[in-house]
Scaffold this active site. Structure first.
Site, PDB file in Angstrom:
ATOM      1  N   CYS A 206       2.110   1.878  12.018  1.00 24.81           N
ATOM      2  CA  CYS A 206       3.604   2.928  10.482  1.00 24.81           C
ATOM      3  C   CYS A 206       4.024   3.624  12.504  1.00 24.81           C
ATOM      4  O   CYS A 206       5.362   4.148  12.308  1.00 24.81           O
ATOM      5  CB  CYS A 206       3.241   3.182   9.671  1.00 24.81           C
TER       6      CYS A 206
ATOM      7  N   GLY B 154       0.897  -1.168   0.154  1.00 30.30           N
ATOM      8  CA  GLY B 154      -0.209  -0.441   0.232  1.00 30.30           C
ATOM      9  C   GLY B 154       1.109   1.004   0.180  1.00 30.30           C
ATOM     10  O   GLY B 154       0.707   1.946  -0.751  1.00 30.30           O
ATOM     11  N   THR B 155       2.095   1.338   0.873  1.00 30.37           N
ATOM     12  CA  THR B 155       2.492   2.403   0.594  1.00 30.37           C
ATOM     13  C   THR B 155       3.168   2.416  -0.427  1.00 30.37           C
ATOM     14  O   THR B 155       3.285   4.260  -1.218  1.00 30.37           O
ATOM     15  CB  THR B 155       4.278   1.957   1.580  1.00 30.37           C
TER      16      THR B 155
ATOM     17  N   HIS C 251      -2.264  -7.447   3.031  1.00 29.85           N
ATOM     18  CA  HIS C 251      -2.310  -8.102   3.646  1.00 29.85           C
ATOM     19  C   HIS C 251      -2.820  -7.452   4.145  1.00 29.85           C
ATOM     20  O   HIS C 251      -3.019  -8.000   6.011  1.00 29.85           O
ATOM     21  CB  HIS C 251      -0.479  -7.545   4.068  1.00 29.85           C
TER      22      HIS C 251
ATOM     23  N   SER D 298      -4.151  -2.726  -0.942  1.00 32.86           N
ATOM     24  CA  SER D 298      -2.704  -3.612  -0.058  1.00 32.86           C
ATOM     25  C   SER D 298      -4.135  -5.057   0.582  1.00 32.86           C
ATOM     26  O   SER D 298      -4.613  -4.872   0.566  1.00 32.86           O
ATOM     27  CB  SER D 298      -2.496  -2.888   1.526  1.00 32.86           C
TER      28      SER D 298
ATOM     29  N   GLN E 193      -7.471   0.127   3.283  1.00 35.65           N
ATOM     30  CA  GLN E 193      -9.206  -0.423   4.994  1.00 35.65           C
ATOM     31  C   GLN E 193     -10.251  -0.072   4.740  1.00 35.65           C
ATOM     32  O   GLN E 193     -10.664  -1.406   5.258  1.00 35.65           O
ATOM     33  CB  GLN E 193      -8.237   0.685   6.015  1.00 35.65           C
TER      34      GLN E 193
ATOM     35  N   THR F 163      11.285  -6.947 -11.138  1.00 35.64           N
ATOM     36  CA  THR F 163      10.865 -10.024 -11.203  1.00 35.64           C
ATOM     37  C   THR F 163       9.983  -9.372 -10.251  1.00 35.64           C
ATOM     38  O   THR F 163       9.577  -8.750  -8.845  1.00 35.64           O
ATOM     39  CB  THR F 163      12.091 -10.184 -10.723  1.00 35.64           C
TER      40      THR F 163
END
Lengths: 381, 405, 133
Positions: free
Chosen positions: A320, A69-70, A196, A194, A174, A232
């Site tokens: 974070c 996401g970042t 995860h 994202s 989110q 890759t």
């Protein structure tokens, strides 16, 4: 140990792991290779791209995979601003640090950054915010806030932005998996995701975008992802993201129903056992799984440690920022008093969370808080 | 023997079963799946601890301090971060960068981007053996040079550059040295205590770790500064934001640990197989080794089979997985830019096959490959008008080709 | 890149591989492409007195699609008059072999090759005609 910090990260779904495993071991080839094994890896990426696209109502060609996401947020902001020579950016004060810091980096390069005001409810008021919009501006608004769970009026904001000729980027990290997302009707030009946060693997994310935009890549070299993201491909990770997205899409309603019921119960119990408790963002529409609370005179950090010792993992806000020890920038933007913000505790549920877990959590939380109050009383005495 | 035979270890490697085993413990509900940035609970702490251990393994292989390791999403990101990070941070000091034409695309494309931003880049020509002449490098350095970026081992031709000597040269002039070590880590000993290298890029998937994972070494003494390229929560001491992918990092750590323990023995075995392959191809007409034979990594053999086109050869060799040029450019029709840079003709560049051997390559596979290559090259030469002309004694380079593309 | 079954078939069992004597007046030779571009095609046609292509041969240095395009072409031109052969379009070849976009140039090369072979044959007749006159 009971895990109630799903907004920080979620466990990988066992079915997702099963889908990923072949691409670590037997089908490990580089997806750019010309031989059959390379094409197998390429086909797996194509399938995952379709799954992620379907998950958010986009076309596969609109999906660019990133390392998370970042990176997706950095790519959206910096890539669009640099690619289209934009000079103005507007972000709300409650955005994720990857958006806020990317905006700051652009500011250092001479881009004008405007902060959109946030209401006490945790929502950005579209009418107020509209006054800050200008033509050719890049506007970033998250769909759902990671701390409060408050849902933003993304479509209304996108409509307002399009009316003045601004671009809208929506950080849906989110929201995904907790709301039904439709990129093409949302009005947003760019969406970021994202893996995860939806029971997929860490280290994978995506930017979904309107291909009419001219976006400059952040990572150069090799021309992967239509030249928008070199490197890759993390085949296993991407396959995992695709599988997680497909599962989330198929099970969304059931998951939401389950989690909502648990959250309702949780908040009812908390209100009953902890008089004076604040639930941030409660006046605004919220996603089903998040309760961001504060108990007067109880320090959040201490509470977290005590809960951890009792076997409950909860968050204090954004993972974070948890190293800095600063009160939540989200609560600050909402105008919450710092003393109350310091006590904030984020409980975020997952679809595997059980009724028993919630019941025992409420009991333990009340117990721990009672102990604190006793200790404080002793100290005062 | 399982077909196809995998001889493309420079493109990527399978994850070592020991690595996969370790990674699987950091994913699901019964494992350490927490966000390593979560400070408030044991799920986060356990993940952070695993990351610290992995950082130690990576640092140990290259004799660095764990604090000098910055996790990234792969060598491409590491190269971007190192080069742009240094260029942006030190641009007041100078805006000149020196690199070489045979670098990986991640370095070359990053340099091109910097040129668009107003930086000046010198692209050195390598010698015909693939190595950079140190005198030419020295001549290219200027008072405003801030960075030299050269790879340790070339991904296509496997040649090993003398980064020790280059580091001594750049350090003496106060110029930073970045080395792309994606192809050398775990194959060539690296000691950053003695090498004057300031930044070094690593990839996990080239040494039996997971794809989508890499690291950048950033020297602390003397301190090297970089401007972050990925902004956010300030992970990795502010140099690279983004949730750390615990399982990926653990996988890279384990892969580097295994490489450290087994490198010497593995190199010897792989070198034996590589030499066996080269000996087995001897006696064929018009075959040319690309790159220096001695300053070369153990597993690499890059050969041009003149008058046979590489892509059709790969198609004929469908029982073996090899590449023609680098995997990143193989979807395009361009001949390998690396081979062109070392002075190979277009025909030879188009006729190249890169065989890269690794941990799971066997003698039986090498012998099968030798036979297959001999047969298929002969078959394709029967089909080749260029081979006919060569046999008739026509000098192909003297023909006026009506090239229309 | 995934090759179609037809490309694979022509690649593995190329038709009409070989050469005719270049100097034979009934033979037309077309050599197109360049080694630098990664493909060279040599197509030869043998033309009878009625102006019909009786036989064809090819040799190709190039990728599988280039080999398949020229192999297919030798099959197609046999029995055709020169004018009919000249009508063969690269798109016909690309469609027949299901060539992906990045391989279309192979079919273009094949079209160029038959045209070059026809032109070569015709120029020989021209010279012969002059000689007789």
């Amino acid at each position: 140990m009971v895990y109630l910090d799903h907004n920080a990260s979620t466990p990988l779904d066992a079915r997702v792991l099963e889908a990923m495993q072949p691409y670590l071991l037997a089908n490990f080839a580089n997806a750019s290779a010309l031989y059959r094994e390379g094409r197998v890896a390429r086909a797996a990426i194509d399938q995952a791209r379709e799954q992620v696209a379907a998950f958010v109502g986009a076309h596969p060609s609109q999906v660019v995979f990133t390392s998370g996401g970042t990176e997706a947020n950095n790519l959206a902001l910096k890539g669009a601003v640099l690619g289209m020579d934009l000079t103005h950016v507007a972000v709300s004060g409650i955005e994720h640090s990857s958006v806020l810091q990317a905006a700051k980096a652009l500011q250092r390069r001479g881009v004008t950054v405007t902060q959109l005001p946030v209401e006490h409810t945790g929502q950005v008021d579209v009418t107020t915010a509209s006054g800050h919009l200008t033509s050719g501006q890049w506007v970033t608004l998250m769909w759902v806030n990671n701390e409060t769970g408050v849902i933003q009026e993304v479509s209304a904001m996108a409509a307002a932005a399009r009316e003045v000729g601004a671009f809208v980027h929506c950080d849906a990290v989110q929201a995904a998996g907790k709301l039904r997302i439709d990129f093409n009707t949302s009005g947003a030009h760019v969406l970021t995701l994202s893996a995860h946060k939806i029971n997929g693997p860490k280290g994978v994310g995506a930017m979904v975008f309107d291909r009419a935009l001219d976006i400059e890549p952040l990572l150069h070299g090799g021309g992967h992802e239509h030249g928008l993201r070199a490197g890759t491909e993390n085949v296993a990770g991407i396959v995992g993201f695709g599988a997680a997205a497909a599962l989330a899409a198929a099970e969304l309603e059931a998951r939401v129903a389950h989690v909502s019921a648990l959250r309702t119960l949780l908040e009812a119990r908390l209100a009953a056992t902890l008089p004076g408790i604040t639930v941030f963002g409660q006046q605004a529409p919220r996603i089903c799984n998040t309760s961001f609370i504060a108990v007067p005179d109880v320090h959040g950090e201490t509470l977290l440690t005590a809960l951890d010792a009792e076997g409950f993992a909860v968050g204090s806000g954004s993972a974070c920022e948890s190293k800095t020890g600063q009160p939540s920038h989200v609560l600050m933007a909402m105008g919450v008093a710092p003393s109350l913000a310091e006590g904030a505790l984020r409980i975020s549920l997952g679809h595997a969370t059980t009724l028993t877990e919630i019941e025992s959590f409420t009991v333990i939380l009340a117990k721990v808080i009672a102990q604190f109050r006793d200790m404080a009383a002793v100290r005062l005495a | 023997m399982r077909l196809p035979i995998y001889l493309d270890y420079s493109a990527t490697t399978p994850v070592d079963a020991r690595v996969a085993e370790k990674m699987s413990k950091f994913l699901t509900i019964d494992g350490v799946f927490g966000n390593p940035a979560s400070r408030s609970h044991a799920f986060g702490w356990a993940a952070e601890e695993a990351i610290d251990e992995a950082r130690g393994h990576v640092a140990a292989l290259i004799n660095a301090d764990p604090k000098e390791i910055v996790w990234t999403s792969g060598a491409t990101e590491s190269n971007n971060l190192a080069i742009k990070g240094v260029a942006h941070f030190y641009q007041k000091k100078g805006k000149h960068i020196v690199t070489c034409k045979t670098e990986h695309k991640a370095v070359l494309d990053t340099c091109r981007q910097l040129e668009r931003e107003g930086f000046d880049v010198t692209y050195l020509d390598p010698e015909t053996n693939g190595l950079v002449d140190l005198n030419k490098l020295e001549a290219a350095l200027r008072p405003d040079t801030v960075l030299v970026s050269l790879m340790h081992v070339n991904n296509e031709i496997g040649v090993i550059q003398d980064i020790g000597a280059i580091g001594a040269m750049t350090r003496a002039r106060g110029i930073l040295l970045h080395v792309d070590a994606a192809q050398s880590a775990g194959k060539v000993p690296i000691d950053l205590e003695t090498l004057a290298v300031d930044l070094m890029s690593f990839s996990a998937h080239k040494i039996y770790g997971p794809k989508g994972m890499g690291a950048l070494y950033v020297r602390r003494k003397p301190r090297v500064r970089i401007e972050p390229q990925m902004h956010g929560g300030g992970h990795e001491r502010g140099m690279r934001s983004g949730t750390l992918a615990t399982h990926q990092i653990v996988g890279m750590g384990e892969a580097f640990r295994i490489a450290g323990a087994e490198m010497a023995a593995e190199n010897e075995r792989v070198l034996g197989l590589r030499n066996r392959l080269w000996v087995g191809l001897q006696g064929m007409e018009e075959i040319h080794l690309n790159g220096d034979m001695h300053a070369r990594v153990a597993g690499n053999l890059n050969v041009s089979f003149n008058y046979v086109e590489g892509e059709s050869l790969i198609m004929a060799l469908k029982d073996i997985a090899v590449s023609s040029g680098s995997a990143c450019t193989s979807a395009s029709l361009e001949p390998s830019y690396v081979l062109r840079a070392i002075g190979r003709s277009d025909e030879l560049a188009h006729s190249s096959i890169r065989f890269t051997l690794g941990r799971y390559t066997t003698t039986e596979e090498v012998d099968y490959t030798i036979k297959l290559v001999r047969d298929k090259v002969a078959k394709l030469r029967e089909l080749s008008p260029l081979w006919d002309m060569y046999k008739e004694g026509v000098d192909i380079s003297k023909i006026q080709w009506a090239a229309h593309h | 890149m995934a090759y179609s079954d037809k490309v694979l078939d022509h690649y593995e069992n190329p038709r009409n591989v070989g050469s005719f004597t270049k100097d034979d007046p009934s033979v037309g030779t077309g050599m197109v492409g360049a080694p630098a571009c990664g493909d060279v095609m040599r197509l030869q046609i043998k033309v009878n007195d009625q102006g019909v292509i009786e036989d064809a041969r090819f040799k190709t240095y190039g990728c599988g699609s280039a080999i398949a395009s020229s192999s297919l072409l030798t099959e197609w031109v046999k029995g055709k008059t020169l004018d009919q052969a000249r009508e063969i379009k690269n798109t016909d070849i690309a469609t027949e072999l299901a060539l992906p976009p990045v391989k279309i140039h192979c079919s273009v090369l094949a079209e160029d090759a038959i045209k070059a072979a026809i032109d070569d044959f015709k120029s020989k007749q021209h010279v012969d005609a002059k000689k007789t006159a």
